[in-house]
Write a protein that holds these residues in place. Structure first.
Motif, short mmCIF file in Angstrom:
data_model
loop_
_atom_site.label_atom_id
_atom_site.label_comp_id
_atom_site.label_asym_id
_atom_site.label_seq_id
_atom_site.Cartn_x
_atom_site.Cartn_y
_atom_site.Cartn_z
N LEU A 145 38.74 42.59 40.09
CA LEU A 145 39.52 41.38 40.36
C LEU A 145 38.96 40.62 41.55
O LEU A 145 38.92 39.38 41.56
N THR A 181 35.79 38.84 40.35
CA THR A 181 36.05 37.63 39.57
C THR A 181 36.47 36.47 40.47
O THR A 181 36.19 35.31 40.18
N GLY A 182 37.15 36.80 41.58
CA GLY A 182 37.50 35.76 42.54
C GLY A 182 36.27 35.20 43.22
O GLY A 182 36.15 33.98 43.43
N GLU A 189 34.54 32.90 41.09
CA GLU A 189 35.37 31.72 40.80
C GLU A 189 35.75 31.63 39.33
O GLU A 189 35.81 30.55 38.74
N TRP A 190 36.01 32.79 38.75
CA TRP A 190 36.58 32.82 37.41
C TRP A 190 38.06 32.44 37.49
O TRP A 190 38.68 32.55 38.55
N GLN A 235 41.89 32.75 37.67
CA GLN A 235 42.66 33.84 38.24
C GLN A 235 44.11 33.80 37.77
O GLN A 235 44.65 32.73 37.47
N PRO A 277 46.69 36.00 42.91
CA PRO A 277 45.63 37.00 42.65
C PRO A 277 45.54 38.07 43.73
O PRO A 277 45.25 39.24 43.42
N ASP A 278 45.77 37.70 45.00
CA ASP A 278 45.70 38.70 46.07
C ASP A 278 46.76 39.78 45.91
O ASP A 278 46.55 40.94 46.28
N TRP A 293 47.83 41.03 43.04
CA TRP A 293 47.37 41.99 42.04
C TRP A 293 46.23 42.84 42.57
O TRP A 293 46.13 44.04 42.24
N VAL A 294 45.36 42.25 43.40
CA VAL A 294 44.28 43.04 44.02
C VAL A 294 44.88 44.14 44.88
O VAL A 294 44.48 45.31 44.79
#
Length: 236
Positions: free
Chosen positions: A186, A189-190, A193-194, A196, A200-201, A203-204
């Motif tokens: 994850l 992917t950030g 720059e896929w 998100q 997102p942070d 889930w990380v």
């Protein structure tokens, strides 16, 4: 004096440590809840305060439970990675990744020593991880910054080995290794720059916290077990 009463008393010391282990675990749960809630609420200051507390508290809990030194070391190297990754800087990111890598070496050494106590590392699982990693790297490679491609690839190979080998300490550790790999995927992917998911942070950090906790739990519950007896021609 009986033989039992003549033995030294590590059990008493262990019991005292257990009493301190529970407050450490409670503090860890509170810090994790605060960190995750802060991320959902967009409270950056809460994250800055709570995140550096997580791995020291988990390491303290593991130590009080009598966990192997390599486990405590792996968790403390994870703490170093956590702290450096709070800094928005490429050099700090690489240093943090190096600290995590040192923790993964500790995990791999620990897993090598524990192999056979619960289960061997399955070759089929390792092959599956290798395929997933290869596909992921092929897909993400063009979108990664050129100066991070080589370090991220090397780090990913190391973490994939940890995820595979974690299974020697049972299902909990195996799940922890898989979640650790997902958490870092994850992050990657950030960086690439896929697209998100929302927050997102969050889930990380959720996958990372659960991963480290499951790895620690798997080791703590499996490290003291001896291998089952093997049947052979000399077995009576």
């Amino acid at each position: 004096m009986t033989a039992t009463s003549a033995r030294p008393g590590p059990t008493r010391a262990g019991g005292r440590a257990e009493r301190f282990a529970r407050p450490a675990l409670l503090a860890l749960l509170l810090a994790a809840a605060a960190d995750l809630a802060g991320l959902l609420a967009g409270a950056g200051t809460v994250h800055l305060v709570a995140k550096p507390l997580l791995m020291p508290l988990l390491a303290l809990y593991a130590a009080l439970r009598g966990g192997p030194r390599l486990l405590v070391a792996a968790l403390l190297f994870g703490w170093g990675g956590d702290v450096f990754l709070l800094v928005d800087d490429d050099l700090a990111f690489l240093v943090g990744m190096g600290s995590f890598a040192a923790g993964h070496v500790c995990y791999l050494t620990l897993f090598a020593r524990g192999e056979g106590r619960r289960a061997p590392a399955a070759l089929a699982t390792g092959a599956g991880y290798a395929v997933v990693l290869a596909v992921f790297l092929v897909l993400i490679w063009p979108d990664l910054p050129a100066d991070l491609r080589a370090p991220l690839t090397g780090y990913s190979l190391l973490l994939t080995a940890v995820a595979w080998r974690a299974g020697v300490f049972g299902a909990y550790a195996a799940a922890g290794g898989a979640l650790f790999l997902l958490s870092d995927a994850l992050i990657a992917t950030g960086i690439a720059e896929w697209p998100q998911a929302p927050a997102p942070d969050f889930w990380v950090m959720l996958t990372y916290i659960v991963a480290q906790a499951l790895l620690a739990h798997g080791v703590l519950t499996g490290a003291g077990r001896t291998p089952p007896p093997r049947l052979g021609p000399d077995t009576v």
